[in-house]
Motif scaffolding. Structure first.
Motif, PDB file in Angstrom:
ATOM      1  N   ALA A   1       3.425  -0.803   1.484  1.00  0.00           N
ATOM      2  CA  ALA A   1       3.060  -0.819   0.063  1.00  0.00           C
ATOM      3  C   ALA A   1       2.418   0.506  -0.336  1.00  0.00           C
ATOM      4  CB  ALA A   1       2.107  -1.981  -0.220  1.00  0.00           C
ATOM      5  N   PHE A   2       1.532   1.015   0.524  1.00  0.00           N
ATOM      6  CA  PHE A   2       0.890   2.294   0.205  1.00  0.00           C
ATOM      7  C   PHE A   2       1.916   3.421   0.133  1.00  0.00           C
ATOM      8  CE2 PHE A   2      -0.907   6.358   1.489  1.00  0.00           C
ATOM      9  CZ  PHE A   2      -1.904   6.516   0.528  1.00  0.00           C
TER      10      PHE A   2
ATOM     11  N   ARG B   1      -7.614   2.415  -0.716  1.00  0.00           N
ATOM     12  CA  ARG B   1      -6.862   3.575  -0.234  1.00  0.00           C
ATOM     13  C   ARG B   1      -6.095   4.257  -1.366  1.00  0.00           C
ATOM     14  NH1 ARG B   1      -2.310   3.584   4.610  1.00  0.00           N
ATOM     15  NH2 ARG B   1      -2.109   5.862   4.753  1.00  0.00           N
ATOM     16  N   VAL B   2      -5.474   3.458  -2.233  1.00  0.00           N
ATOM     17  CA  VAL B   2      -4.732   4.019  -3.367  1.00  0.00           C
ATOM     18  C   VAL B   2      -5.683   4.785  -4.289  1.00  0.00           C
ATOM     19  CG1 VAL B   2      -3.454   3.437  -5.477  1.00  0.00           C
ATOM     20  CG2 VAL B   2      -2.853   2.340  -3.306  1.00  0.00           C
ATOM     21  N   GLY B   3      -6.846   4.195  -4.536  1.00  0.00           N
ATOM     22  CA  GLY B   3      -7.812   4.843  -5.412  1.00  0.00           C
ATOM     23  C   GLY B   3      -8.349   6.139  -4.833  1.00  0.00           C
ATOM     24  N   GLU B   4      -8.689   6.119  -3.536  1.00  0.00           N
ATOM     25  CA  GLU B   4      -9.308   7.287  -2.911  1.00  0.00           C
ATOM     26  C   GLU B   4      -8.306   8.391  -2.585  1.00  0.00           C
ATOM     27  OE1 GLU B   4     -11.385   5.804   0.477  1.00  0.00           O
ATOM     28  OE2 GLU B   4     -13.027   4.939  -0.708  1.00  0.00           O
TER      29      GLU B   4
ATOM     30  N   PHE C   1     -11.252   0.330  -8.015  1.00  0.00           N
ATOM     31  CA  PHE C   1     -11.137   1.456  -7.096  1.00  0.00           C
ATOM     32  C   PHE C   1     -10.545   2.647  -7.841  1.00  0.00           C
ATOM     33  CE2 PHE C   1     -10.595  -2.371  -4.421  1.00  0.00           C
ATOM     34  CZ  PHE C   1     -11.668  -2.194  -3.564  1.00  0.00           C
ATOM     35  N   GLY C   2     -10.803   3.838  -7.335  1.00  0.00           N
ATOM     36  CA  GLY C   2     -10.247   5.031  -7.944  1.00  0.00           C
ATOM     37  C   GLY C   2     -11.107   5.556  -9.081  1.00  0.00           C
TER      38      GLY C   2
END
Length: 558
Positions: free
Chosen positions: A61-62, A113-116, A161-162
């Motif tokens: 997905a990532f 993880r997507v946000g960072e 997130f992000g």
């Protein structure tokens, strides 16, 4: 085996090059199967469906979201479907041996993880939502991509997130967890769409408008229509006429099949249709279905027939297919329609014929080996106990124990199925360990990574036979019970079930002992050895007891 589905929606439905690149990013992740790609030119949106081991699905997905962020420019996007990001939504769905809470945790992992790493604002929705109003995706997506610049200024819209900034190229992404959606149609012996719609309104959660005896719509004091609640929650339904089938159908979306399973909806529709002078001729599954839903349906109809549910799962599901008329409009292939079978590897050891398995076992190939054989012994033990139970059910002279035998037979099937899964799990763990040992070790970073991977893979190589020992213990308990109440003509089979279970336990123990020296985690080592030793001792006590009982009974027969 833990299986999780993921259904990311990307804001691109026309450029095949972009879709192919996203598909490749998913396919490059081991342990994930890409099941479907459904593009829409008008909506300019594509739904991808993938499933596999949870950690692998999160990684896939990532990588897909990352690739979409590289290739899709939301500032230029136009389409009929509501959207707010290059990856618009990305839900995780539990398939087997997974809880919703676990899916929520994976959603949070991915969101972080997507946000960072990608700098994309991420909002958690449905079961993963951190605000009650964000459970509903439409609330998060309100205003779509065009509203994001203003939301970036509003503290209320600070993402989970992000960065709380406007990402003009990628927009924002909603990541969440939800139940599996089953798309299910029920076929009627009429061409009248109105009749299908009438039943649809009765069964769907939203219900139908209330009318007086003259057919006039009833309204409340504010002038709003009064609705009669539908019979099933988590059920959306409409009636329509399908020209290619030349019949009316009730088209149904079941958003939580664990609460509202398709077979119960079907039975109610059969009842309602009969009252209206119609008949249900069959039904149709659109897309895939989790194995548990079809097994539950099969057991429902077997219990109606007062027949044993302790039979192989594919036989149970065939009962469901026949009872629900799922093959009326087209062949129903379990290997294509059941999600667990659709994603299963085609080169699994359990798919080999007996002679092919033994041939491979006899070569100098490092695997399969003793670990897979011990799991096979556990599977055989469970199967034998199920057989003895099934030979007891409905037999003259065993009426008093039939109810208990009806419970024991499914337990044998469960042990068999779980043990069969360990056959490949054991071999996979061995090959993963071999791969870890081949990792480079030139730099300090490479040495540390290799060491950590070897430790992890060695633990997995130990966990597989430990799982076999647990299953073997359950198999021995089952053999002991069925030996005492089962058909005496199959007493020797119950004895063999106990012997093969003990063999599974002892041989799995050997596989733990040979791998344990490679463990550096002392706590894991001591805990594992203690459990394995205790299991083996318990297995020996039960095995000796069953052997003594069986031998005494067989001698008395002679």
């Amino acid at each position: 085996m833990k299986l999780m589905e993921c259904v990311p929606n990307f804001s691109e439905g026309r450029d095949k090059t972009i879709l192919d690149a996203i598909a490749t990013a998913i396919k490059n992740v081991k342990g994930v199967a890409l099941l479907d790609i459904d593009p829409g030119a008008d909506t300019n949106r594509t739904v991808f469906t993938m499933a596999g081991e949870p950690e692998a699905v999160v990684e896939a997905a990532f990588q897909a979201i990352k690739k979409a962020a590289e290739l899709i420019d939301m500032s230029k996007h136009k389409g009929a479907h509501p959207r707010m990001g290059a990856t618009d939504v990305c839900p995780f769905i539990p398939i087997s041996e997974m809880t919703m809470d676990e899916c929520v945790e994976y959603a949070k992992q991915l969101g972080k993880r997507v946000g960072e790493e990608l700098g994309i604002p991420v909002y958690l929705y449905e079961y993963a939502a951190t605000k009650e109003e964000w459970r509903n995706l439409s609330n998060i997506r309100n205003g779509e991509y065009e509203a994001l610049p203003e939301k970036a200024k509003d503290p209320y819209w600070k993402p989970d997130f992000g960065p709380h900034t406007f990402n003009a190229k990628s927009g924002a992404t909603a990541i969440g967890a939800r139940e599996f959606l089953i798309a299910y149609n029920i076929n009627l012996n009429t061409r009248d769409k109105k009749k299908a719609s009438e039943i649809a309104q009765i069964i769907r959660e939203s219900g139908r408008p209330a009318r007086d005896e003259n057919g006039k719509l009833l309204k409340d004091e504010n002038g709003n229509p009064i609705y009669i609640p539908g019979l099933f929650s988590h059920c959306k339904a409409v009636g329509w006429f399908i020209e290619s089938y030349d019949r009316a159908q009730i088209s149904i979306n079941l958003t939580n099949y664990k609460i509202t399973p398709p077979h119960l909806v079907l039975e109610k529709v059969r009842e309602l249709a009969s009252e209206m002078g119609m008949q249900v001729t069959g039904s149709e599954l659109v897309g895939l279905i989790p194995k548990s839903a079809l097994v539950e349906a099969g057991k429902f109809y077997l219990q109606r027939l007062q027949e044993s549910t302790g039979i192989p799962e594919k036989m149970i599901m065939q009962t469901a297919i026949q009872s629900m008329g799922l093959a009326e409009l087209a062949p129903f292939d379990l290997n294509k329609k059941v999600i667990e079978y659709a994603i299963a590897g085609k080169d699994l050891l359990v798919n080999l014929k007996v002679d092919a398995f033994c041939d491979l076992l006899s070569t100098d190939a490092p695997a399969p080996g003793g670990g897979s054989v011990s799991a096979l012994c556990s599977a055989i033990s469970g199967a034998l106990s199920a057989m003895v139970a099934n030979l007891t059910i409905g037999k003259k002279g065993y009426e008093k124990v039939t109810e208990e035998a009806m419970k024991l037979a499914p337990r044998g099937q469960e042990i068999k199925q779980k043990s069969l899964e360990v056959i490949d799990k054991d071999t996979d763990a061995f090959f993963a360990l071999m791969d870890a040992m081949r990792l480079p070790k030139k730099t300090e970073e490479e040495i540390a990574y290799r060491k950590a991977q070897i430790e992890n893979c060695t633990q997995q190589a130990i966990n597989a036979p430990l799982e076999t020992m647990r299953l073997a213990f359950s198999a021995l308990e089952l053999a002991s019970k069925i030996a005492k109440i089962g058909n005496t003509n199959a007493l020797s089979d119950a004895g063999v079930a106990a012997l093969t279970a003990f063999c599974a336990s002892q041989s799995a123990y050997y596989n733990i002992l040979i791998n344990i020296p490679g463990i550096t985690d002392e706590e894991f080592k001591q805990k594992t050895l203690a459990e394995a030793k205790e299991l083996l001792e318990k297995c020996k006590i039960i095995a000796d007891s069953v052997e003594k009982y069986v031998c005494e009974q067989l001698k008395s027969k002679g």
